[in-house]
Scaffold this motif. Structure first.
Motif, PDB file in Angstrom:
ATOM      1  N   ALA A  63       0.867  -1.181   0.000  1.00 44.07           N
ATOM      2  CA  ALA A  63       0.000   0.000   0.000  1.00 44.07           C
ATOM      3  C   ALA A  63       0.903   1.229   0.000  1.00 44.07           C
ATOM      4  CB  ALA A  63      -0.926   0.009   1.220  1.00 44.07           C
ATOM      5  N   GLY A  64       0.302   2.404  -0.045  1.00 38.54           N
ATOM      6  CA  GLY A  64       1.079   3.626   0.072  1.00 38.54           C
ATOM      7  C   GLY A  64       1.810   3.646   1.406  1.00 38.54           C
ATOM      8  N   ALA A  69       1.905   3.343   7.429  1.00 40.44           N
ATOM      9  CA  ALA A  69       2.335   3.942   8.699  1.00 40.44           C
ATOM     10  C   ALA A  69       1.137   4.346   9.545  1.00 40.44           C
ATOM     11  CB  ALA A  69       3.224   5.149   8.425  1.00 40.44           C
ATOM     12  N   ASN A  70       0.117   4.901   8.911  1.00 38.30           N
ATOM     13  CA  ASN A  70      -1.089   5.294   9.648  1.00 38.30           C
ATOM     14  C   ASN A  70      -1.797   4.084  10.237  1.00 38.30           C
ATOM     15  OD1 ASN A  70      -0.652   7.987   9.004  1.00 38.30           O
ATOM     16  ND2 ASN A  70      -2.028   7.970   7.228  1.00 38.30           N
ATOM     17  N   GLU A  71      -1.819   2.979   9.492  1.00 37.48           N
ATOM     18  CA  GLU A  71      -2.466   1.764   9.985  1.00 37.48           C
ATOM     19  C   GLU A  71      -1.687   1.161  11.153  1.00 37.48           C
ATOM     20  OE1 GLU A  71      -2.801  -0.707   6.542  1.00 37.48           O
ATOM     21  OE2 GLU A  71      -4.599   0.303   5.799  1.00 37.48           O
ATOM     22  N   ARG A  77      -2.943  -2.525  11.961  1.00 38.01           N
ATOM     23  CA  ARG A  77      -2.155  -3.528  11.250  1.00 38.01           C
ATOM     24  C   ARG A  77      -0.834  -3.748  11.982  1.00 38.01           C
ATOM     25  NH1 ARG A  77      -2.878  -5.756   6.585  1.00 38.01           N
ATOM     26  NH2 ARG A  77      -4.473  -4.224   6.043  1.00 38.01           N
ATOM     27  N   ARG A  78      -0.443  -5.020  12.060  1.00 39.24           N
ATOM     28  CA  ARG A  78       0.853  -5.367  12.639  1.00 39.24           C
ATOM     29  C   ARG A  78       1.721  -6.014  11.560  1.00 39.24           C
ATOM     30  NH1 ARG A  78       0.903  -8.486  18.176  1.00 39.24           N
ATOM     31  NH2 ARG A  78       3.058  -7.697  18.095  1.00 39.24           N
ATOM     32  N   GLY A  79       2.998  -5.876  11.703  1.00 40.40           N
ATOM     33  CA  GLY A  79       3.915  -6.483  10.754  1.00 40.40           C
ATOM     34  C   GLY A  79       5.265  -6.691  11.400  1.00 40.40           C
ATOM     35  N   ASN A  92       7.140   9.437  11.415  1.00 38.62           N
ATOM     36  CA  ASN A  92       5.786   9.376  11.983  1.00 38.62           C
ATOM     37  C   ASN A  92       5.576   8.173  12.883  1.00 38.62           C
ATOM     38  OD1 ASN A  92       4.970  11.711  10.591  1.00 38.62           O
ATOM     39  ND2 ASN A  92       4.433  10.530   8.767  1.00 38.62           N
ATOM     40  N   LEU A  93       6.568   7.272  12.926  1.00 39.35           N
ATOM     41  CA  LEU A  93       6.456   6.075  13.759  1.00 39.35           C
ATOM     42  C   LEU A  93       7.520   6.040  14.859  1.00 39.35           C
ATOM     43  CD1 LEU A  93       5.865   3.411  10.951  1.00 39.35           C
ATOM     44  CD2 LEU A  93       4.151   4.353  12.501  1.00 39.35           C
TER      45      LEU A  93
END
Length: 294
Positions: A63-64, A69-71, A77-79, A92-93
């Motif tokens: 995704a973008g 980052a927003n998710e 969302r986890r990853g 931003n994170l």
């Protein structure tokens, strides 16, 4: 009574075996969240090669970069690994105010912003004979780009056109080509942009060189002197469910084999540059970075 006891043991054994298998499967999964411009590279090349090399299972989500980052920040969302198309997205994170999802990241590759066009478009011949900014202003051209708020490529597109307007002394260039920054007639999800172009729904769009090279999309490099390009970064998220698997993926991508795959897919490989808390980088990853920097 004995038969019931034996049956209970068998059932419990089956449940435990199933649970153990589930955890084993989870441990073998490496969830990689990555910029949508790398879909072909990740799904058809890096992912399969990583699985063959390690025996682990690559699970990708494209995704973008800002959208991802927003998710992550919103805990939607986890990853394990996050690959962005811009270093700014990582900021931003980082830090307690942003959830402390990222402590460090590595710049590892670049890809210039290009204009890709459909070879069957009625404007295809114009891209070969006229200035690119003139073609983009022709009536009826269907232009696609990504959301500047959700994807660095969308922001780079606006930046490119703004700089070009100044450099070429064409103050109305942005308005005549893009309209509003979030023009709904042009802005599309990054993961659908290539498909829209290839299907003929778009005449042209803004893509990175890795996309146009990888997918054999005819393209031109608009205003190379302005230096607008993706700067790919990768990191292991601090709350990664499989941090060990994440380290193995990063090691693979930064290894000689991984860097070779990147180059084969039109990405400009650069020497890894660390940003953030270097002491938080796993020792195995640091060793691979050191080797790639030489």
């Amino acid at each position: 009574m004995i038969r019931k006891l034996i049956a209970s043991v068998v059932v419990m054994s089956g449940v435990l075996a199933a649970s153990t298998g589930a955890f084993a499967a989870d441990d073998s999964d490496v969830n990689v969240l990555y910029a949508g411009s790398l879909v072909n590279l990740m799904e058809k090349s890096v992912g399969p090669a990583f699985e063959k090399e390690t025996g682990l299972h690559f699970k990708g989500y494209a995704a973008g970069s800002n959208k991802i980052a927003n998710e992550v920040k919103g805990k939607l969302r986890r990853g394990d690994v996050f690959i962005s198309a811009s270093p700014k997205v990582n900021a931003n994170l980082m830090g307690e105010a942003n959830g402390n999802h990222v402590s460090w990241y590595v710049n590892f590759a670049e890809s210039p912003l290009m204009i890709g066009y459909n070879p069957k478009s009625r404007f295809a011949a114009d891209f070969k004979t006229k200035k690119w900014d003139t073609v983009l202003r022709e009536p009826g051209i269907r232009l696609g780009r990504t959301d500047p708020k959700l994807d660095p490529k969308g922001a780079f597109t606006v930046e490119l056109m703004t700089k070009a307007a100044q450099a070429y002394n064409q103050p109305d260039l942005v308005e005549k080509t893009l309209g509003a920054p979030e023009n709904p007639a042009q802005v599309l999800p990054e993961e659908t942009l290539v498909g829209r172009l290839q299907s003929g729904q778009l005449d042209a769009g803004f893509f990175y060189s890795t996309e146009t090279s990888d997918l054999k999309i005819p393209s031109i490099h608009p205003a190379p002197e302005l230096g607008i390009k993706a700067n790919y970064t990768l990191t292991i998220l601090n709350d990664a469910p499989n941090s060990a698997g994440a380290a193995r993926f990063v090691n693979f991508l930064l290894s000689a084999e991984g860097r070779k795959l990147l180059a084969e897919h039109g990405v400009d490989v650069t020497k890894p540059a660390i940003k953030g808390e270097a002491q938080a980088i796993p020792p195995s990853v640091q060793a691979v970075i050191d080797a790639a920097q030489q």
